[in-house]
Design a protein around this motif. Structure first.
Motif, PDB file in Angstrom:
ATOM      1  N   GLU A 158       7.369 -35.015  17.401  1.00 38.22           N
ATOM      2  CA  GLU A 158       6.281 -34.518  18.242  1.00 38.22           C
ATOM      3  C   GLU A 158       5.755 -33.197  17.690  1.00 38.22           C
ATOM      4  O   GLU A 158       6.537 -32.348  17.249  1.00 38.22           O
ATOM      5  CB  GLU A 158       6.790 -34.312  19.666  1.00 38.22           C
ATOM      6  CG  GLU A 158       7.282 -35.586  20.319  1.00 38.22           C
ATOM      7  CD  GLU A 158       7.971 -35.313  21.637  1.00 38.22           C
ATOM      8  OE1 GLU A 158       7.275 -35.297  22.670  1.00 38.22           O
ATOM      9  OE2 GLU A 158       9.191 -35.108  21.623  1.00 38.22           O
ATOM     10  N   ALA A 159       4.446 -33.035  17.733  1.00 42.12           N
ATOM     11  CA  ALA A 159       3.856 -31.807  17.214  1.00 42.12           C
ATOM     12  C   ALA A 159       2.567 -31.500  17.945  1.00 42.12           C
ATOM     13  O   ALA A 159       1.840 -32.409  18.358  1.00 42.12           O
ATOM     14  CB  ALA A 159       3.603 -31.925  15.714  1.00 42.12           C
ATOM     15  N   VAL A 160       2.321 -30.233  18.098  1.00 40.46           N
ATOM     16  CA  VAL A 160       1.065 -29.728  18.652  1.00 40.46           C
ATOM     17  C   VAL A 160       0.516 -28.735  17.632  1.00 40.46           C
ATOM     18  O   VAL A 160       1.287 -27.985  17.026  1.00 40.46           O
ATOM     19  CB  VAL A 160       1.283 -29.026  20.007  1.00 40.46           C
ATOM     20  CG1 VAL A 160      -0.024 -28.424  20.525  1.00 40.46           C
ATOM     21  CG2 VAL A 160       1.857 -30.006  21.022  1.00 40.46           C
ATOM     22  N   GLU A 161      -0.789 -28.739  17.428  1.00 42.51           N
ATOM     23  CA  GLU A 161      -1.370 -27.794  16.476  1.00 42.51           C
ATOM     24  C   GLU A 161      -2.589 -27.127  17.081  1.00 42.51           C
ATOM     25  O   GLU A 161      -3.279 -27.700  17.938  1.00 42.51           O
ATOM     26  CB  GLU A 161      -1.742 -28.493  15.170  1.00 42.51           C
ATOM     27  CG  GLU A 161      -0.533 -28.967  14.382  1.00 42.51           C
ATOM     28  CD  GLU A 161      -0.856 -29.277  12.936  1.00 42.51           C
ATOM     29  OE1 GLU A 161      -1.642 -28.532  12.316  1.00 42.51           O
ATOM     30  OE2 GLU A 161      -0.320 -30.278  12.428  1.00 42.51           O
ATOM     31  N   GLY A 162      -2.841 -25.907  16.614  1.00 46.55           N
ATOM     32  CA  GLY A 162      -4.020 -25.174  17.033  1.00 46.55           C
ATOM     33  C   GLY A 162      -5.118 -25.310  16.010  1.00 46.55           C
ATOM     34  O   GLY A 162      -4.874 -25.207  14.805  1.00 46.55           O
TER      35      GLY A 162
END
Length: 454
Positions: free
Chosen positions: A39-43
């Motif tokens: 899982e990953a979140v990026e800006g």
């Protein structure tokens, strides 16, 4: 003659941008990509969204949540003056695949098991959900990001490990934050559906990491910082999922050959400081389709096209690396820490931007993108733009700068030099429309042109 078959390995932003552009040029393109396993979140910044739209990746661009408030705590100063857009990488990656399929690109979800290459072909073995499959490509694009096998000639920055924590919290307003700590820096995000994301960058050489079964406890201790405490206020952070990955800056010394090309993070992966990873990846990929088209359709220009790509990758890598160095150097509280010491002095001590000096401009012959092909043209080279600038809004700059250089040299011994230069510059630009002429005058002034225009 049979049209060449192109296989792109990787469907991230760089691979998707290249694949879609090649399909637009009429090539048969197959993209092979395995699904992200963590899982990953990026800006993302607004310029990333603009780049995605420019590449035709519209579904991916609309995945972004925001703009969201972004708080930074750096060098002891807390600020909430910027915003960024947040994307869940699973949804973002799915949207990139949809964009590709919508453009007529074949997308195969599979893991690459092996690649056997010769100067004329590439034989691939891949593992799909239905079993192994063999593929053949005339041209191969390596776009698997940091997971791509590295060559021995790669240049690396200080070894950096990123520890990622993901957990479920209560739904709420999306936001992000970044803070500097004694042993590294952390970026964190809250998504509207309640998912929480925390990532810390650590120095591999100096950090004493615990055994794998103790890493979660280690991360819990690292999250007990003032900013993280406020950002995740009142949360118990239960059932945290952990992932570790390398985020070391890496530059490949060889980024292409007549029948293959590296793009995005597979060519150069820079420090993800301040959430610029996708922007940096796209920056190195948007002009790759013209390079590939040239290699295939104009093989006599192969050396020129590969030189253009290699020089651009190296230039972008050094520019982004120096920007990161300068940002690290802003943090003055932890100067003795190995993490900050190494990164505030790497890759060199050259300035990120040179002071404009018209006297240092030069005219050189260099490779350029001319439509969909790499060509050669006279460009204006400066210390800040070593690859050169060809034109502004379609107007070649080299002839204008050459004329001004000649006039300055010819008139330097005359009292009326200042007036003559004004008149000659006006003559040079008068054939252009007013807006274009004004733009070029502004560019000349920005390059340190010593005379005012009338």
């Amino acid at each position: 003659m049979t049209a060449p078959r192109i296989v792109v390995l990787g469907a991230g932003p760089a691979g998707a941008a290249v694949a879609r552009a090649l399909a637009t040029l009429g090539y048969a393109v197959t993209v092979v990509s395995d699904k992200r396993r963590f899982e990953a979140v990026e800006g993302l910044s607004m310029r990333v969204l603009e780049s995605l739209r420019r590449a035709g990746l519209f579904r991916a661009a609309v995945c972004a949540e925001g703009p969201c408030a972004r708080t930074t705590f750096w060098n002891g100063i807390t600020q909430t003056v910027n915003t960024e857009f947040l994307v869940d990488r699973h949804a973002f990656d799915a949207a990139l695949r949809d964009d590709l399929r919508g453009a007529g690109v074949e997308v195969v979800e599979a893991m690459v098991r092996s690649v056997q290459s010769t100067p004329s072909t590439h034989d691939l073995m891949i593992e799909t959900a239905d079993g192994p499959l063999s593929l053949n490509a005339d041209f191969l694009v390596e776009a698997r990001g940091r997971l791509a096998p590295l060559m021995r000639d790669a240049t690396r920055g200080p070894q950096t490990l990123s520890l990622i924590n993901v957990w479920q919290g209560a739904p709420g307003t999306a936001a992000s934050a970044m803070e500097s700590l004694q042993d590294g820096w952390a970026w964190m995000a809250r998504l509207p559906d309640g998912r929480r994301y925390w990532q810390m960058a650590l120095d591999v050489a100096s950090t004493e990491l615990p055994q794998r079964d103790e890493l979660l406890a280690f991360c819990t201790r690292m999250r007990r910082s003032p900013l993280a405490g406020a950002f995740f206020a009142g949360e118990t952070c239960e059932q945290v999922r952990l992932h570790a990955r390398s985020s070391t800056a890496t530059l490949c010394g060889s980024t292409g050959a007549p029948n293959w090309l590296r793009v995005g993070d597979a060519a150069m992966a820079v420090d993800p400081l301040a959430g610029n990873g996708i922007f940096q990846s796209l920056s190195s990929a948007l002009e790759a389709p013209a390079v590939i088209h040239t290699l295939i359709s104009r093989p006599e220009r192969a050396e020129l096209a590969l030189r253009f790509h290699q020089q651009r990758i190296e230039h972008l890598f050094m520019r982004f690396a120096r920007m990161g160095r300068d940002f690290y150097a802003l943090e003055q509280r932890f100067g003795g820490s190995p993490f900050w010491q190494a990164r505030s002095h790497w890759p060199d001590d050259a300035p990120t931007h040179q002071v404009p000096d018209f006297g240092q401009l030069a005219i050189a012959r260099a490779p350029v993108i001319d439509g969909d092909i790499v060509g050669e043209a006279d460009v204006v080279v400066s210390p800040d733009q070593p690859l050169g600038v060809w034109h502004l809004q379609g107007v070649p700059l080299a002839p204008i700068v050459q004329a001004l250089m000649r006039e300055d040299a010819h008139d330097s011994a005359h009292e009326s030099a200042h007036k003559k230069t004004h008149e000659s510059a006006h003559e040079t630009l008068k054939s252009l429309d007013a807006d274009t002429a004004r733009m070029i005058r502004q560019w000349l002034v920005a390059q340190g042109y010593p005379h005012a225009f009338v």
